[in-house]
Design an enzyme around this catalytic site. Sequence first.
Site, PDB file in Angstrom:
ATOM      1  N   LYS A 289      -2.715  12.780  -2.129  1.00 29.96           N
ATOM      2  CA  LYS A 289      -1.570  13.606  -2.532  1.00 29.96           C
ATOM      3  C   LYS A 289      -0.597  12.679  -3.261  1.00 29.96           C
ATOM      4  O   LYS A 289      -0.501  11.509  -2.934  1.00 29.96           O
ATOM      5  CB  LYS A 289      -0.842  14.142  -1.293  1.00 29.96           C
ATOM      6  CG  LYS A 289      -1.742  14.795  -0.270  1.00 29.96           C
ATOM      7  CD  LYS A 289      -0.992  14.973   1.043  1.00 29.96           C
ATOM      8  CE  LYS A 289      -1.893  15.478   2.137  1.00 29.96           C
ATOM      9  NZ  LYS A 289      -1.261  15.478   3.455  1.00 29.96           N
TER      10      LYS A 289
ATOM     11  N   SER B 231       5.515  19.004   6.310  1.00 27.13           N
ATOM     12  CA  SER B 231       6.346  18.288   5.326  1.00 27.13           C
ATOM     13  C   SER B 231       6.476  19.140   4.071  1.00 27.13           C
ATOM     14  O   SER B 231       7.531  19.188   3.433  1.00 27.13           O
ATOM     15  CB  SER B 231       5.711  16.942   4.975  1.00 27.13           C
ATOM     16  OG  SER B 231       5.617  16.134   6.119  1.00 27.13           O
TER      17      SER B 231
ATOM     18  N   HIS C  77       6.490  15.509  13.789  1.00 28.44           N
ATOM     19  CA  HIS C  77       6.005  14.125  13.896  1.00 28.44           C
ATOM     20  C   HIS C  77       6.771  13.374  14.995  1.00 28.44           C
ATOM     21  O   HIS C  77       6.163  12.656  15.796  1.00 28.44           O
ATOM     22  CB  HIS C  77       6.236  13.365  12.579  1.00 28.44           C
ATOM     23  CG  HIS C  77       5.456  13.863  11.399  1.00 28.44           C
ATOM     24  ND1 HIS C  77       6.036  14.138  10.181  1.00 28.44           N
ATOM     25  CD2 HIS C  77       4.128  14.117  11.226  1.00 28.44           C
ATOM     26  CE1 HIS C  77       5.118  14.524   9.319  1.00 28.44           C
ATOM     27  NE2 HIS C  77       3.944  14.536   9.936  1.00 28.44           N
TER      28      HIS C  77
ATOM     29  N   ARG D 293      -1.793  21.123  14.744  1.00 23.91           N
ATOM     30  CA  ARG D 293      -0.935  22.300  14.781  1.00 23.91           C
ATOM     31  C   ARG D 293      -1.827  23.522  14.987  1.00 23.91           C
ATOM     32  O   ARG D 293      -2.259  23.817  16.073  1.00 23.91           O
ATOM     33  CB  ARG D 293      -0.125  22.404  13.477  1.00 23.91           C
ATOM     34  CG  ARG D 293       1.018  21.410  13.402  1.00 23.91           C
ATOM     35  CD  ARG D 293       1.576  21.316  12.024  1.00 23.91           C
ATOM     36  NE  ARG D 293       0.520  20.988  11.068  1.00 23.91           N
ATOM     37  CZ  ARG D 293       0.725  20.691   9.799  1.00 23.91           C
ATOM     38  NH1 ARG D 293       1.920  20.704   9.311  1.00 23.91           N
ATOM     39  NH2 ARG D 293      -0.282  20.373   9.010  1.00 23.91           N
TER      40      ARG D 293
HETATM   41  O1  PNS Z   1      -0.173  13.035   7.100  1.00 21.94           O
HETATM   42  P1  PNS Z   1      -1.550  13.202   6.518  1.00 21.94           P
HETATM   43  O2  PNS Z   1      -1.474  13.348   5.020  1.00 21.94           O
HETATM   44  O3  PNS Z   1      -2.312  14.311   7.161  1.00 21.94           O
HETATM   45  O4  PNS Z   1      -2.340  11.841   6.828  1.00 21.94           O
HETATM   46  C1  PNS Z   1      -3.653  11.638   6.363  1.00 21.94           C
HETATM   47  C2  PNS Z   1      -4.024  10.145   6.490  1.00 21.94           C
HETATM   48  C3  PNS Z   1      -3.007   9.306   5.744  1.00 21.94           C
HETATM   49  C4  PNS Z   1      -4.027   9.741   7.943  1.00 21.94           C
HETATM   50  C5  PNS Z   1      -5.440   9.961   5.873  1.00 21.94           C
HETATM   51  O5  PNS Z   1      -5.462  10.480   4.591  1.00 21.94           O
HETATM   52  C6  PNS Z   1      -5.865   8.494   5.843  1.00 21.94           C
HETATM   53  O6  PNS Z   1      -6.229   7.953   6.846  1.00 21.94           O
HETATM   54  N1  PNS Z   1      -5.784   7.862   4.648  1.00 21.94           N
HETATM   55  C7  PNS Z   1      -6.126   6.475   4.465  1.00 21.94           C
HETATM   56  C8  PNS Z   1      -7.459   6.324   3.740  1.00 21.94           C
HETATM   57  C9  PNS Z   1      -8.628   6.558   4.675  1.00 21.94           C
HETATM   58  O7  PNS Z   1      -8.844   5.855   5.621  1.00 21.94           O
HETATM   59  N2  PNS Z   1      -9.387   7.613   4.364  1.00 21.94           N
HETATM   60  C10 PNS Z   1     -10.559   7.998   5.101  1.00 21.94           C
HETATM   61  C11 PNS Z   1     -10.242   9.017   6.162  1.00 21.94           C
HETATM   62  S1  PNS Z   1     -11.727   9.776   6.640  1.00 21.94           S
END
Ligand code: PNS
Length: 161
Positions: A42, A129, A18, A91
């Site tokens: 999660k 992570s 990150h 990745r």
């Molecule tokens: O680090 P991650 O877990 O891959 O991040 C995922 C994240 C937090 C960017 C994604 O889950 C997100 O944007 N969550 C907020 C809710 C949202 O907007 N969901 C719709 C995405 S299509």
Amino acid sequence: MNGLAIYPGSFDPLTSGHVDIIHRAVEIFPRLIVAVATNVRKHPTFSEEERLDMIRESLKGLERVEIDSFTGLLVDFAKERGAKVLVRGLRALSDFENEFQMAHMNRRLAPGIETIFMMTSQEHFYISSQTVKEVAHFDGDVSGVVPDAVRKKLTAYNKGS
Ligand code: PNS
């Protein structure tokens, strides 16, 4: 374009992968918000405040980077902050399907907001992570794959403090 980009994620916890993306993104965008999602599906190991603290500590002194958190839809947060670009790190191929779905859904929700992907550097492409937490849980050495502030926090967490 106002030059503001958002780098969103769970950051549970922040890894060196990150940090690498953040350093490279800030070379491209004049301003970057590292945005911690609080309502991820999660169940996070670390609280929102702990995740923010680790990021603040790890990015100390890095200019033009703001650290924030959001609840709800990412695109709503982006609109609220006036950002038109979302940065995501890619990745391996296995990331692609999920990222593809998210990028398209976000574009459908907010056509003016673009998702930009950056390839994770060679030395970081295997770091997640999840694996970092597992290695730390079994007392494995995570130095280098996470910033020092995160390594210390993981050690404390595993010792139950
Ligand atoms: O680090 P991650 O877990 O891959 O991040 C995922 C994240 C937090 C960017 C994604 O889950 C997100 O944007 N969550 C907020 C809710 C949202 O907007 N969901 C719709 C995405 S299509």
